[in-house]
Design an enzyme around this catalytic site. Structure first.
Site, short mmCIF file in Angstrom:
data_model
loop_
_atom_site.label_atom_id
_atom_site.label_comp_id
_atom_site.label_asym_id
_atom_site.label_seq_id
_atom_site.Cartn_x
_atom_site.Cartn_y
_atom_site.Cartn_z
N ASP A 1 -3.15 7.97 8.06
CA ASP A 1 -4.13 7.15 8.76
C ASP A 1 -3.39 6.27 9.77
OD1 ASP A 1 -3.00 5.04 7.31
OD2 ASP A 1 -4.61 4.95 5.85
N SER B 1 0.80 -1.23 0.00
CA SER B 1 0.00 0.00 0.00
C SER B 1 0.83 1.27 0.00
CB SER B 1 -0.94 0.01 1.21
OG SER B 1 -0.21 -0.16 2.41
N HIS C 1 -0.45 4.46 7.47
CA HIS C 1 0.27 5.00 6.30
C HIS C 1 0.74 6.44 6.51
CE1 HIS C 1 -2.51 1.86 4.78
NE2 HIS C 1 -1.39 1.46 4.19
#
Length: 358
Positions: free
Chosen positions: A320, A36, A323
């Site tokens: 978040d 991600s 991340h």
């Protein structure tokens, strides 16, 4: 119509050959693999709703303020590195392509994936599958321009990796880190698998590898939230360091045995450690909480459409609960591109210079 199609085909081939011959002036293409931290939207095309961030406020600082599938408020590290070598942003997500004629590269990364097939199963594209997708791209490239020209093109391109974090997070969540033997086995398994994956790409024409090391995993907001004191999970940080050491050894081994294999290993852990020692110097006021979320450290929920989010996003290290923000990604990429202290054995800028030979 036949004459027009022939004209377009000839034009496309000419553009392709131009890119191939221009490769001695700059990096011709960028290929991105991993999780991600570098995904630019592949997960948008997967079935189900898990592992997706294609909704606001994700992407709030991306041009146009739109969610793209990046796990960020804006650009990620793959975007910034791509910009450094002359692209406008990361190459497009593989699953978004409508044809195989992507001469500036492709992004295969998938949020939730890891080095091991079991990591992120059913919600992401494994690294092994990403490599198979890349093989398909190279097959079409060789059929279009010939094997020799394609190999020359690929040998001057950059292959960017950010992976391993999810493998360690998953292990930590399931088993904890009380058994040193289990930890050693995990690191050995990851190192061996990653070595095989890199060698497979080498056999498919890759020569220049940019590898992001593991971050300070134990300090992500979601783990701090689970610790009563709110401190980092230092045992997981030590596992990250162990993984980084093993990854460096893998890269050194491959460079010693494979002709033309060159690399830049980015010491993300060290970069974050320096920032943590003096955050205001780097423009950060919060290294602990997520900008977007809810509850303790804004890490009790993910960044959903109904979540609250900070207005001073450039001052937050985390977007978040897992991340980094766009500001953090920019800092890491800028440091990796020219920072000799945080890359080994060469900087990304040196690696990208097609005139250099290692």
């Amino acid at each position: 119509m036949g004459r027009m199609r022939s004209f377009l085909l000839a034009a496309a081939l000419s553009a392709t050959l131009f890119l191939l011959t221009a490769a001695n002036d700059r990096t011709p293409a960028v290929y991105v693999f991993g999780d991600s931290s570098v995904d630019v939207g592949n997960n948008n095309y997967l079935p189900g709703n898990l592992g997706k961030v294609n909704f606001r406020p994700n992407g709030i600082d991306y041009p146009g303020g739109k969610p793209t599938g990046r796990f960020s408020n804006g650009y990620n590290v793959a975007d910034f590195l791509a910009m450094k070598v002359g692209l406008k942003k990361s190459p497009p997500a593989y699953l978004s392509l409508t044809s195989d004629a992507q001469m500036h590269g492709v992004n295969f990364a998938s949020g939730g994936s890891g080095i091991l097939n079991a990591t992120g199963r059913n919600i992401s594209i494994s690294l092994n599958q990403q490599i198979k997708d890349y093989e398909e791209i190279t097959r079409h490239l060789k059929s279009r321009v010939g094997a020799t020209a394609a190999d020359r093109f690929l040998s001057k391109s950059l292959f960017i990796f950010s992976t391993g974090n999810n493998d360690m997070l998953g292990f930590y969540t399931v088993f904890g880190l009380k058994n040193a033997t289990q930890q050693d086995l995990l690191i050995g398994q990851l190192a061996n698998q990653f070595k095989n994956q890199l060698q497979t790409l080498y056999n498919l024409g890759a020569r220049k590898f940019v590898v992001f090391g593991a971050s300070r995993l134990g300090c992500v907001p979601t783990l701090r939230r689970a610790i009563p004191s709110g401190e980092c999970a230092e045992d997981l940080n030590k596992l990250s360091q162990q993984f980084n050491k093993a990854t460096e050894a893998v890269l050194h081994s491959l460079a010693s045995t494979l002709k033309g294999f060159s690399y830049s290993f980015i010491k993300v852990y060290d970069i974050i450690s320096v920032v943590s020692s003096n955050p205001t110097k780097y423009g950060f006021t919060d290294l602990v909480s997520a900008c977007c979320g809810s509850g303790k450290f804004n890490a009790e929920s993910s960044c959903t459409p109904n979540a609250t989010y900070c207005s001073n996003r450039d001052q937050y290290f985390y977007w978040d609960r897992l991340h980094p923000t766009q500001a953090t990604s920019r800092l890491i990429s800028n440091t990796a591109f020219r920072g000799r202290k945080y890359t080994t054995p060469v900087t990304v800028e040196q690696l990208a210079d097609s005139r250099r030979r290692y």
